[in-house]
Design an enzyme around this catalytic site. Structure first.
Site, mmCIF file in Angstrom:
data_model
loop_
_atom_site.group_PDB
_atom_site.id
_atom_site.type_symbol
_atom_site.label_atom_id
_atom_site.label_comp_id
_atom_site.label_asym_id
_atom_site.label_seq_id
_atom_site.Cartn_x
_atom_site.Cartn_y
_atom_site.Cartn_z
ATOM 1 N N SER A 60 0.825 -1.210 0.000
ATOM 2 C CA SER A 60 0.000 0.000 0.000
ATOM 3 C C SER A 60 0.859 1.260 0.000
ATOM 4 O O SER A 60 1.663 1.484 0.914
ATOM 5 C CB SER A 60 -0.912 -0.003 1.228
ATOM 6 O OG SER A 60 -1.526 1.255 1.335
ATOM 7 N N HIS A 91 -1.026 -1.038 -4.346
ATOM 8 C CA HIS A 91 -2.332 -0.689 -3.774
ATOM 9 C C HIS A 91 -2.394 0.821 -3.517
ATOM 10 O O HIS A 91 -1.529 1.387 -2.838
ATOM 11 C CB HIS A 91 -2.516 -1.464 -2.469
ATOM 12 C CG HIS A 91 -3.879 -1.372 -1.879
ATOM 13 N ND1 HIS A 91 -4.962 -2.078 -2.363
ATOM 14 C CD2 HIS A 91 -4.344 -0.652 -0.823
ATOM 15 C CE1 HIS A 91 -6.027 -1.802 -1.637
ATOM 16 N NE2 HIS A 91 -5.686 -0.933 -0.690
ATOM 17 N N ASP A 112 -4.697 3.797 -2.049
ATOM 18 C CA ASP A 112 -5.847 4.110 -1.200
ATOM 19 C C ASP A 112 -6.327 5.528 -1.460
ATOM 20 O O ASP A 112 -5.720 6.491 -0.985
ATOM 21 C CB ASP A 112 -5.463 3.945 0.272
ATOM 22 C CG ASP A 112 -5.257 2.494 0.647
ATOM 23 O OD1 ASP A 112 -6.212 1.709 0.506
ATOM 24 O OD2 ASP A 112 -4.137 2.148 1.066
ATOM 25 N N MET A 136 -8.889 8.314 -0.707
ATOM 26 C CA MET A 136 -9.851 8.672 0.348
ATOM 27 C C MET A 136 -10.352 10.090 0.113
ATOM 28 O O MET A 136 -9.591 10.951 -0.349
ATOM 29 C CB MET A 136 -9.189 8.591 1.720
ATOM 30 C CG MET A 136 -8.541 7.248 2.003
ATOM 31 S SD MET A 136 -7.918 7.183 3.686
ATOM 32 C CE MET A 136 -6.923 5.687 3.619
ATOM 33 N N HIS A 162 -8.134 1.402 -4.443
ATOM 34 C CA HIS A 162 -9.153 1.113 -3.421
ATOM 35 C C HIS A 162 -9.806 2.449 -3.072
ATOM 36 O O HIS A 162 -9.200 3.275 -2.390
ATOM 37 C CB HIS A 162 -8.443 0.480 -2.210
ATOM 38 C CG HIS A 162 -9.307 0.257 -1.015
ATOM 39 N ND1 HIS A 162 -8.790 0.007 0.237
ATOM 40 C CD2 HIS A 162 -10.654 0.227 -0.868
ATOM 41 C CE1 HIS A 162 -9.771 -0.158 1.100
ATOM 42 N NE2 HIS A 162 -10.920 -0.017 0.463
ATOM 43 N N MET A 207 -12.059 4.618 -1.106
ATOM 44 C CA MET A 207 -12.838 4.816 0.123
ATOM 45 C C MET A 207 -13.475 6.186 -0.026
ATOM 46 O O MET A 207 -13.027 7.182 0.563
ATOM 47 C CB MET A 207 -11.904 4.728 1.337
ATOM 48 C CG MET A 207 -11.480 3.295 1.636
ATOM 49 S SD MET A 207 -9.927 3.209 2.537
ATOM 50 C CE MET A 207 -8.791 3.286 1.179
ATOM 51 N N MET A 242 -12.167 -5.868 4.378
ATOM 52 C CA MET A 242 -11.338 -5.005 5.222
ATOM 53 C C MET A 242 -11.113 -5.664 6.580
ATOM 54 O O MET A 242 -12.062 -6.132 7.218
ATOM 55 C CB MET A 242 -12.011 -3.647 5.443
ATOM 56 C CG MET A 242 -12.064 -2.746 4.218
ATOM 57 S SD MET A 242 -10.448 -2.336 3.533
ATOM 58 C CE MET A 242 -9.647 -1.508 4.913
ATOM 59 N N GLY A 300 -9.466 3.888 6.489
ATOM 60 C CA GLY A 300 -9.144 5.298 6.679
ATOM 61 C C GLY A 300 -7.696 5.569 7.026
ATOM 62 O O GLY A 300 -7.185 6.639 6.732
ATOM 63 N N GLY A 357 -1.508 1.352 9.521
ATOM 64 C CA GLY A 357 -0.925 1.096 10.835
ATOM 65 C C GLY A 357 -1.902 0.709 11.924
ATOM 66 O O GLY A 357 -1.560 0.796 13.103
ATOM 67 N N ASP A 375 -7.257 -6.544 3.530
ATOM 68 C CA ASP A 375 -6.528 -5.281 3.642
ATOM 69 C C ASP A 375 -6.658 -4.730 5.062
ATOM 70 O O ASP A 375 -7.769 -4.490 5.541
ATOM 71 C CB ASP A 375 -7.144 -4.300 2.625
ATOM 72 C CG ASP A 375 -6.515 -2.917 2.637
ATOM 73 O OD1 ASP A 375 -5.480 -2.732 3.294
ATOM 74 O OD2 ASP A 375 -7.082 -2.035 1.957
ATOM 75 N N SER A 384 2.089 -0.749 6.463
ATOM 76 C CA SER A 384 3.090 -0.453 7.497
ATOM 77 C C SER A 384 4.051 -1.623 7.728
ATOM 78 O O SER A 384 5.241 -1.401 7.968
ATOM 79 C CB SER A 384 2.410 -0.041 8.796
ATOM 80 O OG SER A 384 1.403 -0.949 9.132
HETATM 81 C C1 DX5 Z 1 -6.697 1.416 5.231
HETATM 82 C C2 DX5 Z 1 -6.205 1.136 3.848
HETATM 83 C C3 DX5 Z 1 -5.111 0.152 3.789
HETATM 84 C C4 DX5 Z 1 -3.858 0.557 4.526
HETATM 85 C C5 DX5 Z 1 -3.216 -0.687 4.998
HETATM 86 O O1 DX5 Z 1 -7.890 2.079 5.194
HETATM 87 O O2 DX5 Z 1 -7.266 0.648 3.025
HETATM 88 O O3 DX5 Z 1 -4.794 -0.202 2.442
HETATM 89 O O4 DX5 Z 1 -2.938 1.278 3.751
HETATM 90 O O5 DX5 Z 1 -2.160 -0.347 5.827
HETATM 91 P P1 DX5 Z 1 -1.649 -1.306 6.981
HETATM 92 O O6 DX5 Z 1 -1.102 -2.521 6.295
HETATM 93 O O7 DX5 Z 1 -0.608 -0.496 7.676
HETATM 94 O O8 DX5 Z 1 -2.823 -1.633 7.841
HETATM 95 ZN ZN ZN Z 2 -6.686 -0.207 1.036
#
Ligand code: DX5
Ligand code: ZN
Length: 217
Positions: free
Chosen positions: A8, A33, A35, A37, A66, A68, A138, A143, A146, A176, A199
């Protein structure tokens, strides 16, 4: 089914974005990946089409976005020239799922739907599962990177994998959130074949991301 790992972008050092992407280019068989948002569907704001247009000029990997966001229809149009491989939207965000899936199929090679931890697998009717290429479960509340893995997702993977087998559906099961070398094995055993990790991979102190990716595999 082989296991795809999708690092990610959210967890990279953004001040070194190009170098981070080049590090990932030395590793084969990854998705990247992304993200996206909107500070509305989730309480965070990340990057959009101008940034990802730059990312695609450096990354050799398939782009796995992805979304969101509350209005994935808008983003479908907005991102159509970015060269995404996969477009995943959240089931909870909209009402007319079938209509959006038909539209996305004309624009993107792979279409995914995502479920928040609290949305049951049974929310998605089987006729929809027969149309998509990927289902993202999920394992944290979306959001932020880590966060701590929610172990109850393993049962959802098992349930979804059983539906996939029984009906001979072809979608990938992606998970994820909070994924590391401790929980990846359980997810793969349960039927997941595409794991997102942020992370865990990018906190490797010597930036040897391949070692973390191999541990997940
Ligand atoms: C969270 C994201 C994830 C995130 C995963 O909302 O959709 O893709 O980056 O990060 P880690 O692996 O740190 O949980
Ligand atoms: Zn994601």
């Amino acid at each position: 089914m082989s296991i795809t790992i999708s690092p990610s972008l959210l967890s990279v050092d953004f001040l070194e974005l190009k170098v981070e992407l080049e590090r990932l280019n030395k590793i084969d068989d990854l998705w990247l990946h992304l993200d996206v948002m909107d500070a509305h569907f989730v309480p965070n704001l990340t990057f959009g089409e101008p940034v990802l247009n730059k990312v695609k000029t450096v990354s050799k990997h398939k782009l796995d976005a992805h979304f969101m966001v509350s209005d994935p229809d808008f983003f479908a149009e907005n991102f159509k020239n970015v060269g995404l491989h996969n477009f995943t939207f959240h089931w909870e965000a909209i009402t007319h799922h079938d209509r959006l899936i038909q539209k996305l199929k004309e624009m993107y090679p792979s279409v995914g739907i995502s479920l928040n931890p609290s949305t049951p697998v049974s929310a998605i009717p089987h006729y929809i599962l027969g149309k998509v290429d990927l289902v993202l479960l999920m394992s944290v509340n979306p959001g932020f990177g880590g966060q701590k893995f929610i172990p109850e997702v393993v049962d959802k993977v098992i349930e979804l994998d059983q539906i996939r087998h029984k009906n001979n559906f072809q979608f990938q099961i992606q998970v994820d959130g909070g994924i590391n070398d401790q929980n990846a094995g359980y997810l793969i055993q349960a039927g997941a074949n595409n794991l997102v990790a942020g992370s865990y991979i990018f906190s490797e102190p010597t930036k040897d991301y391949a070692s973390r990716i191999n541990k997940i595999r």
